[in-house]
Write an enzyme that holds these catalytic residues in place. Structure first.
Site, PDB file in Angstrom:
ATOM      1  N   HIS A   1      -5.015  -9.239  13.515  1.00  0.00           N
ATOM      2  CA  HIS A   1      -4.459 -10.246  12.609  1.00  0.00           C
ATOM      3  C   HIS A   1      -3.248 -10.879  13.294  1.00  0.00           C
ATOM      4  CE1 HIS A   1      -6.704  -7.418  10.107  1.00  0.00           C
ATOM      5  NE2 HIS A   1      -6.944  -8.438   9.308  1.00  0.00           N
TER       6      HIS A   1
ATOM      7  N   HIS B   1      -4.939 -16.194   9.355  1.00  0.00           N
ATOM      8  CA  HIS B   1      -4.696 -14.805   8.948  1.00  0.00           C
ATOM      9  C   HIS B   1      -5.308 -13.817   9.934  1.00  0.00           C
ATOM     10  CE1 HIS B   1      -4.410 -11.282   6.253  1.00  0.00           C
ATOM     11  NE2 HIS B   1      -5.617 -10.998   6.687  1.00  0.00           N
TER      12      HIS B   1
ATOM     13  N   GLU C   1       1.364   5.941 -12.609  1.00  0.00           N
ATOM     14  CA  GLU C   1       0.861   7.046 -11.782  1.00  0.00           C
ATOM     15  C   GLU C   1       0.762   6.673 -10.307  1.00  0.00           C
ATOM     16  OE1 GLU C   1      -0.806   7.502 -15.953  1.00  0.00           O
ATOM     17  OE2 GLU C   1      -0.707   5.878 -14.474  1.00  0.00           O
TER      18      GLU C   1
ATOM     19  N   HIS D   1     -10.123  11.659 -21.307  1.00  0.00           N
ATOM     20  CA  HIS D   1      -9.024  12.416 -20.710  1.00  0.00           C
ATOM     21  C   HIS D   1      -9.486  13.712 -20.037  1.00  0.00           C
ATOM     22  CE1 HIS D   1      -6.637   9.565 -22.864  1.00  0.00           C
ATOM     23  NE2 HIS D   1      -5.498  10.209 -22.687  1.00  0.00           N
TER      24      HIS D   1
END
Length: 671
Positions: free
Chosen positions: A35, A265, A414, A476
């Site tokens: 890149h 890019h 999280e 869960h």
């Protein structure tokens, strides 16, 4: 963009930045992959950062009080490799640059922290670097509060691109950094408005400036090709009490035919276009050739921090011997000598008292004895502190007004939590752990994988680890999550059966230097099964005989966690019928795999029928059922075969057939 005007306005700066651009073009061309555009676009920013602001000593890459530079836009790795080579880091040779992306080279496609000391973290999965950086900045704040500004006082700089800021984890990281007021965190946004598919507005209309300001950041907007504006912005950023985002308006693949396009890019390998770009830069040397005066100028930049490093050594020497030893200990990742004795004392107490508690509570009991002597631990939870039991009584909350606090309220973040934990571990001096429900490893998964890849000992405390959590139901209840974690290389997954095994698991997790740990802990109470005290850490062997057969050994039951108690009851039922039954507790498969063949043979001998019991899917168990001297036709599994349901835990175990009676029946059916 008038390249000629840029060259003439700041010729010395331009030549140094052009060295980065030329090396990038040459390396990507030689590899025929990579890149090019980002290093070419951010070369001016990086040059000013390294020349005038970054506190570092190229001859001492592990100096604890260096500034940290994180290339969150890891695809632009040639920016970092060029800087390391130009400033004279040992090991980052021109040959390494020439072998960019090749087998055996330290110049991997994306930066990998374990390949060179000048690479602070492994980036490439976008958003991870900026999220790690939050952890780096937390570690700096915490260590400065503990050891003082004379020995800990540095910044964390990040180069991030549009992709980093689109990734969801960046939202978590930016919000956490703003809330915690991490004033020594400075993000340089490569605002080039280009992604692989095209212009950014194909997919996003986010006003990043307003976004960062809304999260409590200072924002400075500049021309990312004007060295004077870059310098002024960095100077201002370093005085701020809030984290700073510098929006650097840049041109991807500056000076190349692909400038300001999505083609810019990727890999720019056309020879004629390369030659035209180098001509625009005024770069007349051959491939991989940096003029001597420019290389010397860069090497002088690499030596600029030697004086600051020497002054730091003097200040360090002024600390008491005890303080110096403690600083060295935590930075080296060594544990206090008293840790082992504290763990053993707790194990002895538990073996005598035999409490019935959930292993999440067992974990808290361990932390109550560990955290007071391991002041380097920083714990936290993703808004589940009372459920994860991750906060010990001696801990106060880390916040703007209390940098000595060692507990972080991460909020419902999280992924950001796990990434920040990795950053703390990479920084050094901190032992991070953080909790959520086992099912939500799904949210933390990319960072957990990177912990394993980067070889950092983050500890992921995952509670509510089965249908045993009960009424919250299948959304869960983790079913496949143990298998996912166990499938990850360089990860120790601990599923302890009681408080004694939990203590042993924590000891192993806290003494690890290069392997992350997943602690899979119950919501429901489990009995103490290790009621005969042993000083030896049996969990370190991965699996061991918890109860052996009385009489001829005909059945062998294997289990982890809460199901070990079920296996023990099943053993009683089988023994009552004269069927000699051994129970093997297997708290950590990975450690058992590492044991030598003779030990594994002792634990899992040929002959008896084998039944494994675990309230999760079977995936992975066949290794132990009919590998390791077992037989397919003489093995069985009692566990989950689909998702759970909403009901009390004891009802679920009965309805899904995970009972002692079912285990005993399975064993008898195989005889």
């Amino acid at each position: 963009m008038d390249i000629a005007a840029l060259r003439s306005a700041h010729p010395d700066h331009w030549n140094k930045a052009a060295a980065i651009r030329a090396l990038t073009l040459d390396a990507v061309h030689a590899a025929n992959s990579g890149h090019s555009g980002m290093p070419m676009g951010m070369a001016d920013v990086a040059t000013v950062l390294y020349e005038k602001h970054l506190k570092f000593d190229a001859s001492a890459p592990n100096w604890p009080d260096r500034d940290r530079f994180i290339l969150s836009a890891g695809h632009g790795s040639m920016l970092l490799y060029s800087l390391l080579y130009l400033t004279g880091y040992e090991g980052m040779t021109l040959d390494q640059i020439k072998n960019f992306r090749q087998w055996g080279a330290i110049t991997a496609g994306h930066p990998e922290n374990f390949l060179h000391d000048g690479i602070e973290t492994t980036t490439g999965p976008l958003g991870q670097g900026i999220s790690n950086a939050v952890g780096f900045a937390i570690a700096e704040e915490a260590l400065r509060a503990r050891f003082g500004k004379k020995v800990v006082d540095h910044h964390t700089y990040v180069i991030a691109g549009d992709g980093c800021l689109m990734e969801g984890v960046s939202h978590e990281a930016i919000g956490l950094a703003g809330r915690l007021g991490l004033g020594k965190l400075i993000v340089l946004w490569d605002n080039n408005n280009i992604t692989i598919d095209g212009k950014v507005d194909l997919a996003s209309r986010t006003d990043q400036v307003k976004r960062f300001r809304a999260e409590g950041w200072q924002v400075i907007e500049i021309d990312g090709h004007d060295p004077e504006e870059i310098d002024a912005a960095l100077t201002k950023a370093k005085t701020g009490r809030r984290p700073t985002m510098i929006a650097c308006k840049t041109h991807i693949a500056l000076g190349h035919a692909a400038q300001d396009t999505s083609k810019g890019h990727g890999a720019l390998t056309d020879a004629d276009q390369m030659a035209a770009a180098k001509e625009a830069y005024g770069w007349t040397t051959g491939p991989f050739e940096v003029p001597t005066d420019i290389k010397k100028a860069w090497e002088a930049i690499g030596k600029r921090g030697a004086e600051a490093h020497a002054e730091w050594k003097t200040r360090m020497g002024e600390l008491s011997d005890r303080r110096q030893a403690e600083f060295t200990r935590v930075m080296d990742g060594e544990v206090p000598k008293s840790l082992a004795s504290r763990i053993r004392a707790l194990k002895k107490q538990i073996s005598e008292e035999c409490p019935k508690v959930a292993t999440r509570k067992s974990s808290e009991m361990v932390l109550e004895v560990v955290n007071p002597v391991m002041q380097e631990t920083i714990g936290g939870s993703a808004d589940l502190s009372g459920s994860n039991n991750t906060k010990s009584g001696d801990m106060s909350v880390f916040d703007e007004g209390n940098r000595k606090g060692r507990y972080i309220h991460y909020g419902i973040r999280e992924h950001g939590m796990a990434a920040a934990m990795n950053g703390m571990a990479l920084h050094g001096g901190i032992r991070p752990y953080g909790g959520t429900f086992m099912c939500f490893t799904d949210y933390a998964r990319p960072a957990m994988r990177l912990a394993a890849l980067m070889k950092v000992p983050s500890v992921f405390v995952m509670t509510h680890d089965s249908i045993g959590l009960g009424e919250d139901g299948p959304t869960h209840q983790p079913i496949e999550h143990l298998a996912i974690s166990r499938a990850t290389p360089n990860t120790n997954v601990f599923r302890p059966c009681d408080t004694v095994e939990t203590a042993e698991a924590w000891e192993l997790a806290l003494t690890s230097k290069s392997t992350p740990s997943v602690l899979s802990l119950t919501r429901q109470g489990v009995p103490t099964l290790r009621n005969e005290h042993k000083q030896k850490n049996l969990t370190a062997q991965g699996a061991y005989v918890l109860a052996d057969a009385e009489g001829k050994r005909q059945a062998l039951l294997m289990a982890t966690g809460s199901e070990v108690a079920i296996a023990m009851t099943a053993r009683d039922l089988l023994q009552a019928e004269g069927i000699g039954t051994r129970v093997v507790s297997m708290p950590c498969w990975e450690l058992f795999e590492e044991q030598d063949e003779s030990y594994r043979r002792k634990v899992l001998p040929a002959g008896p029928v084998r039944v494994a019991v675990e309230a999760a899917i079977r995936f992975g168990w066949d290794r132990w059922l009919y590998g390791e001297r077992g037989k397919r036709e003489k093995s069985g599994f009692v566990g989950m075969h689909g998702f759970g349901a909403s009901a009390p835990a004891e009802v679920l175990y009965e309805q899904f057939g995970i009972t002692a009676e079912a285990v005993a029946a399975k064993a008898k059916s195989l005889l």
